[in-house]
Motif scaffolding. Structure first.
Motif, PDB file in Angstrom:
ATOM      1  N   VAL A   8       0.886  -1.265  -0.094  1.00 25.68           N
ATOM      2  CA  VAL A   8       0.008   0.066  -0.268  1.00 25.68           C
ATOM      3  C   VAL A   8       0.799   1.243  -0.036  1.00 25.68           C
ATOM      4  CG1 VAL A   8      -1.655   1.280   1.057  1.00 25.68           C
ATOM      5  CG2 VAL A   8      -2.019  -1.149   0.795  1.00 25.68           C
ATOM      6  N   THR A   9       1.888   1.249   0.894  1.00 24.77           N
ATOM      7  CA  THR A   9       2.822   2.474   0.843  1.00 24.77           C
ATOM      8  C   THR A   9       3.242   2.702  -0.437  1.00 24.77           C
ATOM      9  OG1 THR A   9       3.066   2.018   3.245  1.00 24.77           O
ATOM     10  CG2 THR A   9       4.815   3.302   1.893  1.00 24.77           C
ATOM     11  N   ARG A  10       4.010   1.671  -1.109  1.00 28.57           N
ATOM     12  CA  ARG A  10       4.620   1.963  -2.199  1.00 28.57           C
ATOM     13  C   ARG A  10       3.764   2.197  -3.635  1.00 28.57           C
ATOM     14  NH1 ARG A  10       9.963   0.322  -1.736  1.00 28.57           N
ATOM     15  NH2 ARG A  10      10.289   0.409  -4.076  1.00 28.57           N
ATOM     16  N   SER A  11       2.312   1.992  -3.376  1.00 28.14           N
ATOM     17  CA  SER A  11       1.369   2.007  -4.421  1.00 28.14           C
ATOM     18  C   SER A  11       0.219   3.070  -4.292  1.00 28.14           C
ATOM     19  CB  SER A  11       0.647   0.560  -4.701  1.00 28.14           C
ATOM     20  OG  SER A  11       1.424  -0.513  -4.644  1.00 28.14           O
ATOM     21  N   THR A  12       0.160   3.731  -3.374  1.00 32.35           N
ATOM     22  CA  THR A  12      -0.706   4.747  -3.150  1.00 32.35           C
ATOM     23  C   THR A  12      -0.049   5.800  -2.516  1.00 32.35           C
ATOM     24  OG1 THR A  12      -1.396   3.981  -0.621  1.00 32.35           O
ATOM     25  CG2 THR A  12      -2.746   2.879  -2.529  1.00 32.35           C
ATOM     26  N   VAL A  13      -0.833   6.997  -1.981  1.00 30.32           N
ATOM     27  CA  VAL A  13      -0.263   8.297  -1.246  1.00 30.32           C
ATOM     28  C   VAL A  13      -0.325   7.995  -0.095  1.00 30.32           C
ATOM     29  CG1 VAL A  13      -1.221   9.453  -3.144  1.00 30.32           C
ATOM     30  CG2 VAL A  13      -2.739   9.089  -0.956  1.00 30.32           C
ATOM     31  N   LEU A  14      -0.710   6.853   0.792  1.00 30.05           N
ATOM     32  CA  LEU A  14      -0.331   6.798   2.227  1.00 30.05           C
ATOM     33  C   LEU A  14       0.835   6.362   2.475  1.00 30.05           C
ATOM     34  CD1 LEU A  14      -3.365   4.477   3.483  1.00 30.05           C
ATOM     35  CD2 LEU A  14      -3.111   6.818   3.831  1.00 30.05           C
ATOM     36  N   ARG A  15       1.559   6.941   3.649  1.00 27.46           N
ATOM     37  CA  ARG A  15       2.556   6.596   4.126  1.00 27.46           C
ATOM     38  C   ARG A  15       2.845   5.384   5.094  1.00 27.46           C
ATOM     39  NH1 ARG A  15       4.816  11.916   7.294  1.00 27.46           N
ATOM     40  NH2 ARG A  15       6.751  10.665   7.496  1.00 27.46           N
ATOM     41  N   GLU A  16       4.070   4.773   5.098  1.00 27.28           N
ATOM     42  CA  GLU A  16       3.987   3.474   5.682  1.00 27.28           C
ATOM     43  C   GLU A  16       3.493   3.553   7.034  1.00 27.28           C
ATOM     44  OE1 GLU A  16       8.009   2.143   5.080  1.00 27.28           O
ATOM     45  OE2 GLU A  16       8.644   3.837   6.717  1.00 27.28           O
ATOM     46  N   ASP A  17       3.657   4.355   7.906  1.00 28.00           N
ATOM     47  CA  ASP A  17       3.208   4.726   9.313  1.00 28.00           C
ATOM     48  C   ASP A  17       1.851   4.406   9.395  1.00 28.00           C
ATOM     49  OD1 ASP A  17       2.970   7.038   8.219  1.00 28.00           O
ATOM     50  OD2 ASP A  17       3.794   8.089   9.961  1.00 28.00           O
ATOM     51  N   ALA A  97      18.055  -2.511  -4.313  1.00 27.94           N
ATOM     52  CA  ALA A  97      17.868  -2.898  -3.043  1.00 27.94           C
ATOM     53  C   ALA A  97      16.854  -2.302  -2.138  1.00 27.94           C
ATOM     54  CB  ALA A  97      19.206  -2.581  -2.136  1.00 27.94           C
ATOM     55  N   GLY A  98      16.166  -1.243  -2.812  1.00 26.07           N
ATOM     56  CA  GLY A  98      15.040  -0.659  -2.261  1.00 26.07           C
ATOM     57  C   GLY A  98      13.920  -1.186  -1.595  1.00 26.07           C
ATOM     58  N   GLY A  99      13.224  -2.065  -2.474  1.00 23.80           N
ATOM     59  CA  GLY A  99      12.150  -2.985  -2.228  1.00 23.80           C
ATOM     60  C   GLY A  99      12.615  -3.821  -1.220  1.00 23.80           C
ATOM     61  N   PRO A 100      13.408  -4.740  -1.470  1.00 30.58           N
ATOM     62  CA  PRO A 100      13.876  -5.658  -0.418  1.00 30.58           C
ATOM     63  C   PRO A 100      14.189  -5.108   0.987  1.00 30.58           C
ATOM     64  CG  PRO A 100      14.657  -6.179  -2.495  1.00 30.58           C
ATOM     65  CD  PRO A 100      14.363  -4.958  -2.801  1.00 30.58           C
ATOM     66  N   ALA A 101      15.018  -4.171   1.024  1.00 33.83           N
ATOM     67  CA  ALA A 101      15.197  -3.366   2.319  1.00 33.83           C
ATOM     68  C   ALA A 101      13.854  -2.805   2.788  1.00 33.83           C
ATOM     69  CB  ALA A 101      16.248  -2.158   1.995  1.00 33.83           C
ATOM     70  N   HIS A 102      12.791  -2.241   2.223  1.00 34.87           N
ATOM     71  CA  HIS A 102      11.737  -1.741   2.670  1.00 34.87           C
ATOM     72  C   HIS A 102      11.006  -2.992   3.249  1.00 34.87           C
ATOM     73  CE1 HIS A 102       8.315   1.137   2.996  1.00 34.87           C
ATOM     74  NE2 HIS A 102       7.703  -0.072   2.652  1.00 34.87           N
ATOM     75  N   TYR A 103      10.834  -4.079   2.700  1.00 38.92           N
ATOM     76  CA  TYR A 103       9.861  -4.999   3.144  1.00 38.92           C
ATOM     77  C   TYR A 103      10.490  -5.733   4.145  1.00 38.92           C
ATOM     78  CZ  TYR A 103       6.707  -4.573  -0.905  1.00 38.92           C
ATOM     79  OH  TYR A 103       5.888  -4.165  -1.819  1.00 38.92           O
ATOM     80  N   ALA A 104      12.016  -5.768   4.227  1.00 41.03           N
ATOM     81  CA  ALA A 104      12.644  -6.714   5.268  1.00 41.03           C
ATOM     82  C   ALA A 104      12.410  -5.788   6.713  1.00 41.03           C
ATOM     83  CB  ALA A 104      13.962  -6.571   4.941  1.00 41.03           C
ATOM     84  N   PHE A 105      12.613  -4.389   6.398  1.00 43.92           N
ATOM     85  CA  PHE A 105      12.432  -3.410   7.402  1.00 43.92           C
ATOM     86  C   PHE A 105      10.808  -3.709   8.161  1.00 43.92           C
ATOM     87  CE2 PHE A 105      11.190   0.685   9.443  1.00 43.92           C
ATOM     88  CZ  PHE A 105      12.017   0.772  10.454  1.00 43.92           C
ATOM     89  N   LEU A 106       9.929  -3.755   7.193  1.00 40.91           N
ATOM     90  CA  LEU A 106       8.604  -3.928   7.866  1.00 40.91           C
ATOM     91  C   LEU A 106       8.500  -5.248   8.599  1.00 40.91           C
ATOM     92  CD1 LEU A 106       6.368  -2.306   4.765  1.00 40.91           C
ATOM     93  CD2 LEU A 106       6.834  -1.398   7.202  1.00 40.91           C
ATOM     94  N   GLY A 107       9.049  -6.344   7.983  1.00 36.37           N
ATOM     95  CA  GLY A 107       8.933  -7.395   8.611  1.00 36.37           C
ATOM     96  C   GLY A 107       9.805  -7.548  10.021  1.00 36.37           C
ATOM     97  N   LEU A 108      10.782  -6.760   9.992  1.00 38.05           N
ATOM     98  CA  LEU A 108      11.579  -6.619  11.419  1.00 38.05           C
ATOM     99  C   LEU A 108      10.593  -5.972  12.487  1.00 38.05           C
ATOM    100  CD1 LEU A 108      15.086  -5.830  10.481  1.00 38.05           C
ATOM    101  CD2 LEU A 108      14.235  -7.899  11.392  1.00 38.05           C
ATOM    102  N   VAL A 109       9.903  -5.155  12.059  1.00 34.86           N
ATOM    103  CA  VAL A 109       8.650  -4.273  12.734  1.00 34.86           C
ATOM    104  C   VAL A 109       7.890  -5.248  13.472  1.00 34.86           C
ATOM    105  CG1 VAL A 109       7.221  -2.456  12.937  1.00 34.86           C
ATOM    106  CG2 VAL A 109       9.197  -2.105  11.792  1.00 34.86           C
ATOM    107  N   VAL A 110       7.524  -6.055  12.760  1.00 32.21           N
ATOM    108  CA  VAL A 110       6.144  -6.906  13.029  1.00 32.21           C
ATOM    109  C   VAL A 110       6.759  -8.175  13.801  1.00 32.21           C
ATOM    110  CG1 VAL A 110       4.559  -8.696  12.116  1.00 32.21           C
ATOM    111  CG2 VAL A 110       4.738  -6.614  10.784  1.00 32.21           C
TER     112      VAL A 110
END
Length: 208
Positions: A8-17, A97-110
């Motif tokens: 959703v963050t990478r496809s819409t105007v919503l921020r990841e938070d 590396a942007g996409g994998p780093a982004h998803y990996a960080f979200l995975g770490l958060v969860v």
């Protein structure tokens, strides 16, 4: 939840938070509803507010393992993750590396949220993750300083909360989060990086 929030963050105007908070609240409500409907023997109060003083050895091993994994993963992801936050368009032009780093960080958060559930419950774990980081913004400017100050405030909140819980016979989880909230309030007023007191002093200086 992490994958949906990242998409959703990478496809819409919503921020990841915003997207992560939305999916977190939806999944939390769905989980509580399922536990209630199934008639489980699990106490909902323990799920929502945790039992920090009743952690057994497997829970401690889980917390230690996730903490170690997070430190090593952030050490590997630090450079692309910072670039993804600062200038994602530039990173996309020079690296994939942007996409994998982004998803990996979200995975770490969860994963860290799940670990926090063991001690603070599904509601209060978010507070201990967010409040120290928000308070650190009033004390440090660079990213390295923000990380260090937020870690220090998180540890200090835990120690103060547990001490108050022991001294006054209070629930440990809420005491820890309230200690983090108190540090945030102090930072909001007295923090040298945009705190209310410093803004007032500068305003009077300009008027003089």
């Amino acid at each position: 939840m992490a994958l949906l929030a990242g998409f959703v963050t990478r496809s819409t105007v919503l921020r990841e938070d915003a997207s992560l908070a939305a999916f977190y609240l939806i999944s939390l409500a769905a989980g509580v509803l399922l536990v209630s409907l199934r008639g489980s023997q699990i106490d909902l109060l323990h799920i929502l507010f945790g039992t920090v003083l009743a952690l057994d050895d497997p829970a401690l091993w889980l917390l230690g393992g996730i903490s170690t994994l997070t430190l090593f993963a952030l050490a590997l992801l630090y450079r692309p993750l910072v670039m993804e936050c600062v200038d994602p368009l530039f990173l996309r032009t020079v690296s994939r590396a942007g996409g994998p780093a982004h998803y990996a960080f979200l995975g770490l958060v969860v994963v860290n949220l799940v670990a926090g559930f063991q001690a603070l419950g599904t509601l209060l774990a978010v507070g201990l993750m967010l409040l120290p980081a928000i308070a650190a913004r009033f004390w440090a400017r660079g990213l390295g300083g923000l990380i260090g100050v937020s870690m220090l405030m998180g540890a200090l909140s835990s120690v103060i909360g547990l001490a108050l819980s022991y001294r006054f016979d209070l629930p440990s989880g809420p005491a820890i989060v309230l200690a983090a909230g108190a540090l945030y309030a102090v930072s909001l007023v007295a923090g040298p990086r945009g705190g209310l007191a410093w803004r007032l002093v500068r305003a009077r200086h300009l008027e003089a």
